[in-house]
Design a protein around this motif. Structure first.
Motif, PDB file in Angstrom:
ATOM      1  N   LEU A  97     -30.553  29.415   1.287  1.00 37.80           N
ATOM      2  CA  LEU A  97     -30.252  30.064   0.015  1.00 37.80           C
ATOM      3  C   LEU A  97     -31.387  31.026  -0.314  1.00 37.80           C
ATOM      4  CD1 LEU A  97     -28.675  30.337  -2.728  1.00 37.80           C
ATOM      5  CD2 LEU A  97     -30.207  28.573  -3.591  1.00 37.80           C
ATOM      6  N   ILE A  98     -31.037  32.293  -0.537  1.00 36.01           N
ATOM      7  CA  ILE A  98     -32.013  33.330  -0.884  1.00 36.01           C
ATOM      8  C   ILE A  98     -31.812  33.730  -2.331  1.00 36.01           C
ATOM      9  CG2 ILE A  98     -32.781  35.690  -0.408  1.00 36.01           C
ATOM     10  CD1 ILE A  98     -31.644  35.340   2.442  1.00 36.01           C
ATOM     11  N   ARG A  99     -32.913  33.825  -3.085  1.00 33.58           N
ATOM     12  CA  ARG A  99     -32.842  34.375  -4.437  1.00 33.58           C
ATOM     13  C   ARG A  99     -33.932  35.429  -4.602  1.00 33.58           C
ATOM     14  NH1 ARG A  99     -31.467  32.051 -10.268  1.00 33.58           N
ATOM     15  NH2 ARG A  99     -31.900  33.964 -11.420  1.00 33.58           N
ATOM     16  N   THR A 100     -33.548  36.574  -5.143  1.00 38.85           N
ATOM     17  CA  THR A 100     -34.499  37.652  -5.395  1.00 38.85           C
ATOM     18  C   THR A 100     -34.972  37.632  -6.840  1.00 38.85           C
ATOM     19  OG1 THR A 100     -32.666  39.159  -5.896  1.00 38.85           O
ATOM     20  CG2 THR A 100     -33.453  39.116  -3.631  1.00 38.85           C
ATOM     21  N   SER A 101     -35.918  38.513  -7.157  1.00 41.06           N
ATOM     22  CA  SER A 101     -36.439  38.796  -8.511  1.00 41.06           C
ATOM     23  C   SER A 101     -37.567  37.887  -8.964  1.00 41.06           C
ATOM     24  CB  SER A 101     -35.330  38.774  -9.573  1.00 41.06           C
ATOM     25  OG  SER A 101     -35.089  37.470 -10.045  1.00 41.06           O
ATOM     26  N   GLY A 102     -37.960  36.912  -8.149  1.00 40.99           N
ATOM     27  CA  GLY A 102     -39.089  36.067  -8.516  1.00 40.99           C
ATOM     28  C   GLY A 102     -38.724  34.804  -9.255  1.00 40.99           C
ATOM     29  N   ASP A 103     -37.537  34.720  -9.817  1.00 44.39           N
ATOM     30  CA  ASP A 103     -37.115  33.493 -10.500  1.00 44.39           C
ATOM     31  C   ASP A 103     -36.809  32.420  -9.470  1.00 44.39           C
ATOM     32  OD1 ASP A 103     -37.370  34.618 -12.992  1.00 44.39           O
ATOM     33  OD2 ASP A 103     -35.274  35.227 -13.131  1.00 44.39           O
ATOM     34  N   GLN A 104     -37.257  31.200  -9.760  1.00 40.86           N
ATOM     35  CA  GLN A 104     -37.074  30.104  -8.810  1.00 40.86           C
ATOM     36  C   GLN A 104     -36.169  29.041  -9.424  1.00 40.86           C
ATOM     37  OE1 GLN A 104     -40.751  28.760  -7.078  1.00 40.86           O
ATOM     38  NE2 GLN A 104     -41.575  30.829  -6.906  1.00 40.86           N
ATOM     39  N   ARG A 105     -34.907  29.376  -9.532  1.00 42.81           N
ATOM     40  CA  ARG A 105     -33.903  28.444 -10.029  1.00 42.81           C
ATOM     41  C   ARG A 105     -32.576  28.751  -9.342  1.00 42.81           C
ATOM     42  NH1 ARG A 105     -35.432  31.461 -14.653  1.00 42.81           N
ATOM     43  NH2 ARG A 105     -33.993  33.166 -15.139  1.00 42.81           N
ATOM     44  N   ILE A 106     -31.613  27.834  -9.493  1.00 41.99           N
ATOM     45  CA  ILE A 106     -30.349  27.914  -8.767  1.00 41.99           C
ATOM     46  C   ILE A 106     -29.256  28.575  -9.599  1.00 41.99           C
ATOM     47  CG2 ILE A 106     -28.628  26.589  -7.495  1.00 41.99           C
ATOM     48  CD1 ILE A 106     -31.495  26.650  -6.317  1.00 41.99           C
ATOM     49  N   SER A 107     -29.358  28.494 -10.919  1.00 39.82           N
ATOM     50  CA  SER A 107     -28.419  29.174 -11.828  1.00 39.82           C
ATOM     51  C   SER A 107     -26.953  28.823 -11.573  1.00 39.82           C
ATOM     52  CB  SER A 107     -28.624  30.698 -11.756  1.00 39.82           C
ATOM     53  OG  SER A 107     -29.911  31.043 -12.205  1.00 39.82           O
ATOM     54  N   PHE A 151     -25.221  27.694  -9.045  1.00 37.98           N
ATOM     55  CA  PHE A 151     -24.620  28.282  -7.840  1.00 37.98           C
ATOM     56  C   PHE A 151     -24.577  27.261  -6.712  1.00 37.98           C
ATOM     57  CE2 PHE A 151     -25.248  31.382  -4.117  1.00 37.98           C
ATOM     58  CZ  PHE A 151     -23.905  31.729  -4.073  1.00 37.98           C
ATOM     59  N   LEU A 152     -23.390  26.880  -6.277  1.00 43.39           N
ATOM     60  CA  LEU A 152     -23.191  26.018  -5.107  1.00 43.39           C
ATOM     61  C   LEU A 152     -24.039  24.743  -5.168  1.00 43.39           C
ATOM     62  CD1 LEU A 152     -23.196  28.766  -2.311  1.00 43.39           C
ATOM     63  CD2 LEU A 152     -21.201  27.749  -3.420  1.00 43.39           C
ATOM     64  N   LEU A 153     -24.053  24.083  -6.338  1.00 49.04           N
ATOM     65  CA  LEU A 153     -24.936  22.935  -6.536  1.00 49.04           C
ATOM     66  C   LEU A 153     -24.670  21.809  -5.549  1.00 49.04           C
ATOM     67  CD1 LEU A 153     -24.897  22.795 -10.447  1.00 49.04           C
ATOM     68  CD2 LEU A 153     -26.594  23.868  -8.954  1.00 49.04           C
ATOM     69  N   TRP A 154     -23.414  21.526  -5.280  1.00 49.38           N
ATOM     70  CA  TRP A 154     -23.062  20.478  -4.314  1.00 49.38           C
ATOM     71  C   TRP A 154     -23.373  20.928  -2.893  1.00 49.38           C
ATOM     72  CZ3 TRP A 154     -21.141  15.487  -4.403  1.00 49.38           C
ATOM     73  CH2 TRP A 154     -20.589  15.009  -3.218  1.00 49.38           C
ATOM     74  N   GLN A 155     -23.033  22.173  -2.599  1.00 48.88           N
ATOM     75  CA  GLN A 155     -23.085  22.662  -1.226  1.00 48.88           C
ATOM     76  C   GLN A 155     -24.508  22.876  -0.703  1.00 48.88           C
ATOM     77  OE1 GLN A 155     -21.263  23.809  -3.740  1.00 48.88           O
ATOM     78  NE2 GLN A 155     -19.219  24.460  -3.118  1.00 48.88           N
ATOM     79  N   ILE A 156     -25.482  23.102  -1.581  1.00 48.81           N
ATOM     80  CA  ILE A 156     -26.844  23.412  -1.102  1.00 48.81           C
ATOM     81  C   ILE A 156     -27.755  22.189  -1.087  1.00 48.81           C
ATOM     82  CG2 ILE A 156     -26.732  25.825  -1.848  1.00 48.81           C
ATOM     83  CD1 ILE A 156     -28.559  24.981  -4.224  1.00 48.81           C
ATOM     84  N   ALA A 157     -27.158  21.003  -1.057  1.00 52.21           N
ATOM     85  CA  ALA A 157     -27.949  19.771  -1.098  1.00 52.21           C
ATOM     86  C   ALA A 157     -29.069  19.758  -0.058  1.00 52.21           C
ATOM     87  CB  ALA A 157     -27.036  18.563  -0.907  1.00 52.21           C
ATOM     88  N   TYR A 158     -28.805  20.314   1.128  1.00 52.24           N
ATOM     89  CA  TYR A 158     -29.818  20.328   2.187  1.00 52.24           C
ATOM     90  C   TYR A 158     -30.155  21.735   2.665  1.00 52.24           C
ATOM     91  CZ  TYR A 158     -30.180  15.303   2.698  1.00 52.24           C
ATOM     92  OH  TYR A 158     -30.440  13.969   2.477  1.00 52.24           O
ATOM     93  N   ALA A 159     -29.843  22.725   1.846  1.00 54.34           N
ATOM     94  CA  ALA A 159     -30.172  24.106   2.223  1.00 54.34           C
ATOM     95  C   ALA A 159     -31.674  24.358   2.096  1.00 54.34           C
ATOM     96  CB  ALA A 159     -29.406  25.082   1.331  1.00 54.34           C
ATOM     97  N   GLU A 160     -32.181  25.229   2.946  1.00 52.52           N
ATOM     98  CA  GLU A 160     -33.550  25.717   2.794  1.00 52.52           C
ATOM     99  C   GLU A 160     -33.541  26.792   1.708  1.00 52.52           C
ATOM    100  OE1 GLU A 160     -36.276  24.556   4.451  1.00 52.52           O
ATOM    101  OE2 GLU A 160     -34.907  23.059   5.292  1.00 52.52           O
ATOM    102  N   LEU A 161     -34.540  26.778   0.832  1.00 49.89           N
ATOM    103  CA  LEU A 161     -34.603  27.725  -0.279  1.00 49.89           C
ATOM    104  C   LEU A 161     -35.654  28.788   0.011  1.00 49.89           C
ATOM    105  CD1 LEU A 161     -34.461  25.225  -3.290  1.00 49.89           C
ATOM    106  CD2 LEU A 161     -32.570  26.206  -1.975  1.00 49.89           C
ATOM    107  N   TYR A 162     -35.304  30.037  -0.272  1.00 48.15           N
ATOM    108  CA  TYR A 162     -36.212  31.165  -0.044  1.00 48.15           C
ATOM    109  C   TYR A 162     -36.190  32.047  -1.287  1.00 48.15           C
ATOM    110  CZ  TYR A 162     -38.298  35.292   2.199  1.00 48.15           C
ATOM    111  OH  TYR A 162     -39.105  36.374   2.527  1.00 48.15           O
ATOM    112  N   PHE A 163     -37.343  32.118  -1.978  1.00 46.95           N
ATOM    113  CA  PHE A 163     -37.455  32.932  -3.185  1.00 46.95           C
ATOM    114  C   PHE A 163     -38.315  34.154  -2.894  1.00 46.95           C
ATOM    115  CE2 PHE A 163     -36.887  28.522  -4.700  1.00 46.95           C
ATOM    116  CZ  PHE A 163     -35.700  28.699  -5.400  1.00 46.95           C
ATOM    117  N   CYS A 164     -37.797  35.311  -3.312  1.00 48.15           N
ATOM    118  CA  CYS A 164     -38.461  36.583  -3.043  1.00 48.15           C
ATOM    119  C   CYS A 164     -38.756  37.289  -4.353  1.00 48.15           C
ATOM    120  CB  CYS A 164     -37.552  37.445  -2.162  1.00 48.15           C
ATOM    121  SG  CYS A 164     -38.148  39.113  -1.863  1.00 48.15           S
TER     122      CYS A 164
END
Length: 249
Positions: free
Chosen positions: A194-204, A206-219
């Motif tokens: 899961l990639i999120r831009t803008s510096g915010d580090q939250r999920i908002s 989005f796909l809360l069930w599906q990302i249970a084991y996703a790697e998170l990348y904040f940019c």
């Protein structure tokens, strides 16, 4: 070294490094990008469409199988009406301009979320994009439109409850796979990254069930500034991580 389907390019992913099968992206920062430049927010959304185009191409070039883009959330209806209307115009502009290339790339277009609340013209655009790519067999690009994960899970629970009430399903039969099969992403593997831009580090939401084991990348980059090289940097970060899924190496 990977080669682009459009042209040969040198991609910054070491040979042999694993590529995520499914990448989900929270495209955040369009408005802020415009504000710091003294431009209207709509200019940021238009610039963000260019970044989205770059990421779709890059994902296809390196062999990502599924790409899910968070385009409009159930909470985004709180924004000014003029801005929302402009977003629907951009949706139509994107598919009018890019559908030919998407077909040439063998991309399959899908949508998740309740699109019945979108303007009629946008609904027609969505159906046309789905129909024109339904026979393709390449990368699946999902656009999350009027999507909220909590609502998605609630609706899935309601559907399961009806099956239990009718006697079709026993409560003891309910497990992860049953719930997953009632989500809008049924049939699609869960995101690996899961990639999120803008510096915010939250999920908002989005796909809360599906990302249970996703790697998170904040940019820190705002979405209109996020292009091919940034997407590849995220993939390289993913490739260097050790995924244990609760177990040991």
């Amino acid at each position: 070294m990977f080669k682009s389907k459009a042209r040969s390019v040198r991609l910054q992913i070491p040979e042999g490094m694993p590529v995520p099968q499914h990448v989900a992206v929270i495209m955040d920062g369009n408005g802020r990008w415009a504000t710091v430049r003294g431009l209207p927010r709509m200019a940021g959304h238009h610039a963000g469409m260019g970044a989205m185009r770059d990421v779709i191409r890059a994902a296809d070039d390196v062999g990502v199988k599924f790409l899910t883009m968070y385009a409009f959330s159930t909470e985004n209806w709180k924004r000014p009406r003029q801005e929302i209307q402009y977003l629907w115009q951009l949706l139509e502009e994107f598919f009018l301009r890019d559908i030919k290339e998407l077909i040439e790339r063998n991309v399959v277009i899908r949508f998740i979320g309740d699109t019945t609340h979108l303007p009629l013209a946008s609904q027609k655009t969505i159906e046309r994009a789905k129909e024109m790519t339904c026979s393709n067999t390449g990368m699946v690009v999902q656009f999350a439109l009027n999507y909220g994960s909590r609502l998605e899970i609630v609706e899935a629970i309601k559907a399961i409850a009806k099956r239990v009430e009718s006697g079709e399903l026993s409560p003891d039969d309910i497990d992860d796979s049953v719930l997953s099969s009632h989500l809008s992403t049924a049939g699609i593997p869960d995101p690996d990254l899961l990639i999120r831009t803008s510096g915010d580090q939250r999920i908002s939401n989005f796909l809360l069930w599906q990302i249970a084991y996703a790697e998170l990348y904040f940019c820190d980059k705002l979405w209109p500034e996020f292009h091919r090289e940034d997407f590849l940097a995220a993939l390289e970060s993913y490739g260097r991580r050790e995924r244990r899924f609760g177990g040991l190496k």
